[in-house]
Design a protein around this motif. Structure first.
Motif, PDB file in Angstrom:
ATOM      1  N   ALA A 166      24.230 -11.005 -19.560  1.00 61.32           N
ATOM      2  CA  ALA A 166      22.996 -10.519 -18.999  1.00 61.32           C
ATOM      3  C   ALA A 166      22.315 -11.985 -18.483  1.00 61.32           C
ATOM      4  O   ALA A 166      22.001 -13.106 -18.999  1.00 61.32           O
ATOM      5  CB  ALA A 166      22.121  -9.857 -20.018  1.00 61.32           C
ATOM      6  N   ARG A 167      21.608 -11.726 -17.243  1.00 61.46           N
ATOM      7  CA  ARG A 167      20.994 -12.806 -16.701  1.00 61.46           C
ATOM      8  C   ARG A 167      19.241 -12.779 -17.018  1.00 61.46           C
ATOM      9  O   ARG A 167      19.091 -11.367 -17.481  1.00 61.46           O
ATOM     10  CB  ARG A 167      21.017 -12.870 -15.121  1.00 61.46           C
ATOM     11  N   PRO A 168      18.578 -13.540 -16.808  1.00 63.58           N
ATOM     12  CA  PRO A 168      17.233 -13.339 -17.152  1.00 63.58           C
ATOM     13  C   PRO A 168      16.695 -12.163 -16.374  1.00 63.58           C
ATOM     14  O   PRO A 168      16.892 -12.328 -15.111  1.00 63.58           O
ATOM     15  CB  PRO A 168      16.575 -14.805 -16.960  1.00 63.58           C
ATOM     16  N   GLU A 169      15.636 -11.587 -16.948  1.00 64.69           N
ATOM     17  CA  GLU A 169      15.168 -10.631 -16.335  1.00 64.69           C
ATOM     18  C   GLU A 169      13.988 -10.685 -14.966  1.00 64.69           C
ATOM     19  O   GLU A 169      13.600 -11.804 -15.344  1.00 64.69           O
ATOM     20  CB  GLU A 169      14.276  -9.564 -17.037  1.00 64.69           C
ATOM     21  N   ILE A 170      14.108 -10.323 -13.907  1.00 65.15           N
ATOM     22  CA  ILE A 170      13.162 -10.626 -12.697  1.00 65.15           C
ATOM     23  C   ILE A 170      12.199  -9.858 -12.786  1.00 65.15           C
ATOM     24  O   ILE A 170      12.319  -8.524 -12.796  1.00 65.15           O
ATOM     25  CB  ILE A 170      14.404 -10.596 -11.434  1.00 65.15           C
ATOM     26  N   TYR A 171      11.002 -10.580 -12.535  1.00 68.97           N
ATOM     27  CA  TYR A 171       9.778  -9.667 -12.507  1.00 68.97           C
ATOM     28  C   TYR A 171       9.241  -9.922 -11.255  1.00 68.97           C
ATOM     29  O   TYR A 171       8.951 -11.200 -10.743  1.00 68.97           O
ATOM     30  CB  TYR A 171       8.830 -10.405 -13.482  1.00 68.97           C
ATOM     31  N   HIS A 172       9.374  -8.697 -10.330  1.00 66.77           N
ATOM     32  CA  HIS A 172       8.953  -8.618  -9.097  1.00 66.77           C
ATOM     33  C   HIS A 172       7.348  -8.783  -8.773  1.00 66.77           C
ATOM     34  O   HIS A 172       6.777  -8.077  -9.566  1.00 66.77           O
ATOM     35  CB  HIS A 172       9.403  -7.709  -8.123  1.00 66.77           C
ATOM     36  N   GLN A 173       6.818  -9.606  -8.025  1.00 67.04           N
ATOM     37  CA  GLN A 173       5.377  -9.776  -7.950  1.00 67.04           C
ATOM     38  C   GLN A 173       4.941  -9.135  -6.467  1.00 67.04           C
ATOM     39  O   GLN A 173       5.431  -9.769  -5.427  1.00 67.04           O
ATOM     40  CB  GLN A 173       4.609 -10.967  -7.905  1.00 67.04           C
ATOM     41  N   PHE A 174       4.265  -8.001  -6.626  1.00 64.83           N
ATOM     42  CA  PHE A 174       4.060  -7.482  -5.226  1.00 64.83           C
ATOM     43  C   PHE A 174       2.633  -8.370  -4.447  1.00 64.83           C
ATOM     44  O   PHE A 174       1.937  -8.752  -5.357  1.00 64.83           O
ATOM     45  CB  PHE A 174       3.569  -6.028  -5.396  1.00 64.83           C
ATOM     46  N   ARG A 175       2.890  -8.318  -3.120  1.00 61.64           N
ATOM     47  CA  ARG A 175       1.620  -8.888  -2.464  1.00 61.64           C
ATOM     48  C   ARG A 175       0.482  -8.214  -2.829  1.00 61.64           C
ATOM     49  O   ARG A 175       0.283  -7.028  -2.803  1.00 61.64           O
ATOM     50  CB  ARG A 175       1.979  -8.836  -1.004  1.00 61.64           C
ATOM     51  N   ALA A 176      -0.681  -9.052  -2.960  1.00 61.14           N
ATOM     52  CA  ALA A 176      -2.202  -8.348  -2.899  1.00 61.14           C
ATOM     53  C   ALA A 176      -2.454  -7.843  -1.876  1.00 61.14           C
ATOM     54  O   ALA A 176      -2.201  -7.913  -0.766  1.00 61.14           O
ATOM     55  CB  ALA A 176      -3.022  -9.288  -3.240  1.00 61.14           C
ATOM     56  N   ASP A 177      -3.219  -6.440  -2.140  1.00 61.30           N
ATOM     57  CA  ASP A 177      -3.671  -5.884  -0.957  1.00 61.30           C
ATOM     58  C   ASP A 177      -4.520  -6.612  -0.014  1.00 61.30           C
ATOM     59  O   ASP A 177      -5.242  -7.406  -0.431  1.00 61.30           O
ATOM     60  CB  ASP A 177      -4.409  -4.681  -1.430  1.00 61.30           C
ATOM     61  N   GLN A 178      -4.325  -6.265   1.247  1.00 65.78           N
ATOM     62  CA  GLN A 178      -4.785  -7.102   2.435  1.00 65.78           C
ATOM     63  C   GLN A 178      -6.529  -6.636   2.343  1.00 65.78           C
ATOM     64  O   GLN A 178      -6.842  -5.431   2.259  1.00 65.78           O
ATOM     65  CB  GLN A 178      -4.473  -6.790   3.592  1.00 65.78           C
ATOM     66  N   LYS A 179      -7.385  -7.722   2.268  1.00 68.26           N
ATOM     67  CA  LYS A 179      -8.776  -7.381   2.246  1.00 68.26           C
ATOM     68  C   LYS A 179      -9.301  -6.794   3.664  1.00 68.26           C
ATOM     69  O   LYS A 179      -8.770  -7.195   4.871  1.00 68.26           O
ATOM     70  CB  LYS A 179      -9.467  -8.849   2.227  1.00 68.26           C
ATOM     71  N   LEU A 180     -10.108  -5.703   3.502  1.00 66.23           N
ATOM     72  CA  LEU A 180     -10.484  -5.091   4.819  1.00 66.23           C
ATOM     73  C   LEU A 180     -11.585  -5.783   5.487  1.00 66.23           C
ATOM     74  O   LEU A 180     -12.392  -6.448   4.746  1.00 66.23           O
ATOM     75  CB  LEU A 180     -10.950  -3.485   4.463  1.00 66.23           C
ATOM     76  N   ILE A 181     -11.952  -5.523   6.565  1.00 69.71           N
ATOM     77  CA  ILE A 181     -13.167  -6.184   7.169  1.00 69.71           C
ATOM     78  C   ILE A 181     -14.328  -5.534   6.671  1.00 69.71           C
ATOM     79  O   ILE A 181     -14.456  -4.471   6.525  1.00 69.71           O
ATOM     80  CB  ILE A 181     -13.049  -6.050   8.811  1.00 69.71           C
ATOM     81  N   ASN A 182     -15.362  -6.285   6.903  1.00 73.67           N
ATOM     82  CA  ASN A 182     -16.882  -5.691   6.570  1.00 73.67           C
ATOM     83  C   ASN A 182     -17.090  -4.628   6.934  1.00 73.67           C
ATOM     84  O   ASN A 182     -16.964  -4.392   8.412  1.00 73.67           O
ATOM     85  CB  ASN A 182     -17.803  -6.882   6.710  1.00 73.67           C
ATOM     86  N   THR A 188     -20.088  -1.743  14.142  1.00 76.54           N
ATOM     87  CA  THR A 188     -20.683  -2.451  15.223  1.00 76.54           C
ATOM     88  C   THR A 188     -19.535  -2.342  16.425  1.00 76.54           C
ATOM     89  O   THR A 188     -20.141  -1.918  17.537  1.00 76.54           O
ATOM     90  CB  THR A 188     -21.150  -3.827  15.116  1.00 76.54           C
ATOM     91  N   PHE A 189     -18.640  -2.729  16.036  1.00 72.59           N
ATOM     92  CA  PHE A 189     -17.363  -2.642  17.163  1.00 72.59           C
ATOM     93  C   PHE A 189     -17.123  -1.313  17.477  1.00 72.59           C
ATOM     94  O   PHE A 189     -16.792  -0.927  18.751  1.00 72.59           O
ATOM     95  CB  PHE A 189     -16.157  -3.485  16.876  1.00 72.59           C
TER      96      PHE A 189
END
Length: 290
Positions: A166-182, A188-189
């Motif tokens: 067995a190889r070391p377990e891989i922990y996948h890190q998901f990308r953080a959610d993209q921040k929405l514009i104000n 306004t637009f």
């Protein structure tokens, strides 16, 4: 007639059982071990299922194997399988060539053969195999064992045995959610995008809307239907663009636009023809009045 059918059926069954029971017939099996100068050290003639006592060959010797296939069909494969009798259980297959007469042979020089033969002094079991597509029953003959002595100098290095674990377990890190514009900026637009529509409605309110063409189309149902279909297809195209901007992917959008564009093209030609016709009628009326 019934007797003839019974006889024919018995004949077919007998021939079928003969074909199914047919197997390879091999004779004139000969096994020789020769030194580098061609001197025969061992010469064995075998008949199935005779087994050879343990043979011994050095790393410079050669092994010659001959046989004859008595079947009319030529084999698809004829080979000798060497399997080491140790913890590694290495398998080495040596194919034999078979002529049209049924005679087959191979010559194996241990010094030039598979490197597994030179990893040291090892014992191998020898199994003769013959098979082909037209004969169901293969030929399998366990010839016996042979001990091949390793070279006295510069033996090849055996590859390290692969240990699967067995190889070391891989922990996948998901990308953080993209921040929405104000929200204030996006609002306004959005208002800026809607401003031209507000100006359009304002100008329509000041200039007024002429519904006379629609009243004229009320007396011509086909032209009215064409106009409704045309404006409906234009509205549908705008809705498809909105859906693509919000949630729909590209390929469905292309399919919808293809259908709506065809409808808009056909109905639009009809509407433009009607408009041109009414314009020409007004021009003729103006000429007559003048």
């Amino acid at each position: 007639m019934a007797k003839f059918r019974s006889l024919l059926l018995v004949t077919l069954l007998a021939s079928l059982s003969t074909v199914i029971a047919e197997s390879w017939k091999v004779s004139d099996i000969n096994l020789q071990v020769a030194s580098r100068d061609g001197t025969k050290k061992i010469d064995h003639k075998l008949e199935y299922p005779q087994v050879i006592d343990e043979l011994t060959a050095s790393s410079t010797d050669s092994l010659k194997f001959t046989f004859k296939i008595q079947n009319t069909e030529r084999p698809h494969q004829a080979m000798v399988l060497f399997q080491s009798q140790d913890e590694f259980q290495d398998e080495i297959m040596v194919a034999a060539s078979v002529k049209g007469s049924g005679k087959g042979r191979f010559e194996l020089e241990f010094a030039k053969a598979d490197p597994k033969f030179r990893y040291g002094t090892r014992k191998y079991s020898m199994t003769f195999l013959v098979g082909g597509p037209k004969i169901d029953e293969p030929f399998k003959y366990k010839l016996g064992q042979i001990e091949v002595q390793g070279p006295s100098s510069n033996p090849p290095t055996r590859p390290t045995r692969v240990e699967y674990k067995a190889r070391p377990e891989i922990y996948h890190q998901f990308r953080a959610d993209q921040k929405l514009i104000n929200t204030a900026i996006s609002g306004t637009f959005t208002l800026l995008v809607l401003t031209p529509f507000a100006a359009l409605f304002l100008l329509w309110g000041q200039l007024g809307i002429n519904f006379a063409p629609l009243k004229a189309l009320a007396h011509r149902p086909l032209d009215l239907i064409a106009a409704v279909v045309f404006f409906g297809s234009i509205t549908g195209i705008e809705f498809v663009f909105y859906s693509y901007w919000t949630h729909v992917t590209l390929f469905p959008v292309l399919q919808y636009l293809g259908v709506l564009s065809l409808v808009a093209f056909i109905s639009g030609r009809s509407v433009l023809s009607t408009v041109q016709e009414r314009r020409l009628q007004r021009t003729e009326s103006a000429k007559k009045s003048s």
